[in-house]
Motif scaffolding. Structure first.
Motif, short mmCIF file in Angstrom:
data_model
loop_
_atom_site.label_atom_id
_atom_site.label_comp_id
_atom_site.label_asym_id
_atom_site.label_seq_id
_atom_site.Cartn_x
_atom_site.Cartn_y
_atom_site.Cartn_z
N THR A 1 -9.83 7.61 8.78
CA THR A 1 -9.14 8.08 7.58
C THR A 1 -8.88 9.58 7.63
O THR A 1 -7.86 10.06 7.14
N ALA B 1 -0.18 3.92 1.03
CA ALA B 1 -0.61 4.63 2.23
C ALA B 1 0.02 4.05 3.50
O ALA B 1 -0.26 4.53 4.61
N TYR C 1 -5.31 12.81 -0.99
CA TYR C 1 -5.73 11.41 -0.96
C TYR C 1 -6.84 11.22 0.08
O TYR C 1 -7.79 10.48 -0.13
N ALA D 1 -0.76 13.37 0.21
CA ALA D 1 -1.45 12.54 1.21
C ALA D 1 -2.74 13.20 1.68
O ALA D 1 -3.77 12.53 1.85
N SER E 1 0.82 -1.21 0.00
CA SER E 1 0.00 0.00 0.00
C SER E 1 0.86 1.26 0.00
O SER E 1 1.74 1.42 0.84
N THR F 1 0.02 16.21 5.95
CA THR F 1 -1.20 16.39 5.15
C THR F 1 -1.43 17.82 4.65
O THR F 1 -2.22 18.02 3.74
#
Length: 148
Positions: free
Chosen positions: A100, A44, A124, A121, A42, A111
């Motif tokens: 999330t 992430a 996302y 990010a 992933s 972020t």
């Protein structure tokens, strides 16, 4: 009368197609992203692991948590494909969505760039608003069809 029935059938068919398009879309996203976590591929993983260290590391190690999260995400995807599990899918989906969005608050350096500018990010994460809209639509239309 016959025209009304035909219009009703057409409307139901379009609504059913719309719901299934959203169900399959939710399945693809959740199963794919979850599976990537399960197999350790992933993109992430870093942000998930960093959030894990900031929140629940004392309860479960990251090397167990990340694949477990992946399994849960795969299950959410599968639940969306089973109409009678729509409510369960929506509840587990909401819990997952809550977590999330946590990096926007708990990991601002990962972020946010500055002001309203998000990092990749962050973008996302924000795109999940579309998933929320899709999931809520499926949930509501499923609920309405079960009431009729």
């Amino acid at each position: 009368m016959e025209k009304n029935i035909s219009t009703l059938e057409s409307s139901f068919s379009k609504s059913n197609t719309f719901i299934w398009f959203n169900r399959v879309s939710l399945f693809v996203v959740f199963f794919w992203f979850g599976f990537l976590k399960v197999i350790g591929m992933s993109p992430a993983k870093d942000i998930v692991t960093h959030l894990h260290h900031q929140t629940i590391e004392v309860f479960i190690p990251a090397n167990i948590f990340v694949p477990l999260l992946g399994v849960v995400e795969c299950l959410i995807g599968i639940f969306w494909l089973i109409p009678r599990l729509t409510k369960l899918a929506f509840v587990v989906f909401c819990l997952q969505m809550f977590t999330t969005f946590l990096p926007l608050i708990l990991l601002p350096s990962e972020t946010w760039q500055s002001g309203f500018a998000l990092t990749l990010a962050g973008q996302y994460i924000i795109k999940n608003i579309v998933l929320i809209a899709s999931a809520y639509t499926v949930y509501q239309l499923n609920k309405e069809s079960n009431e009729n």
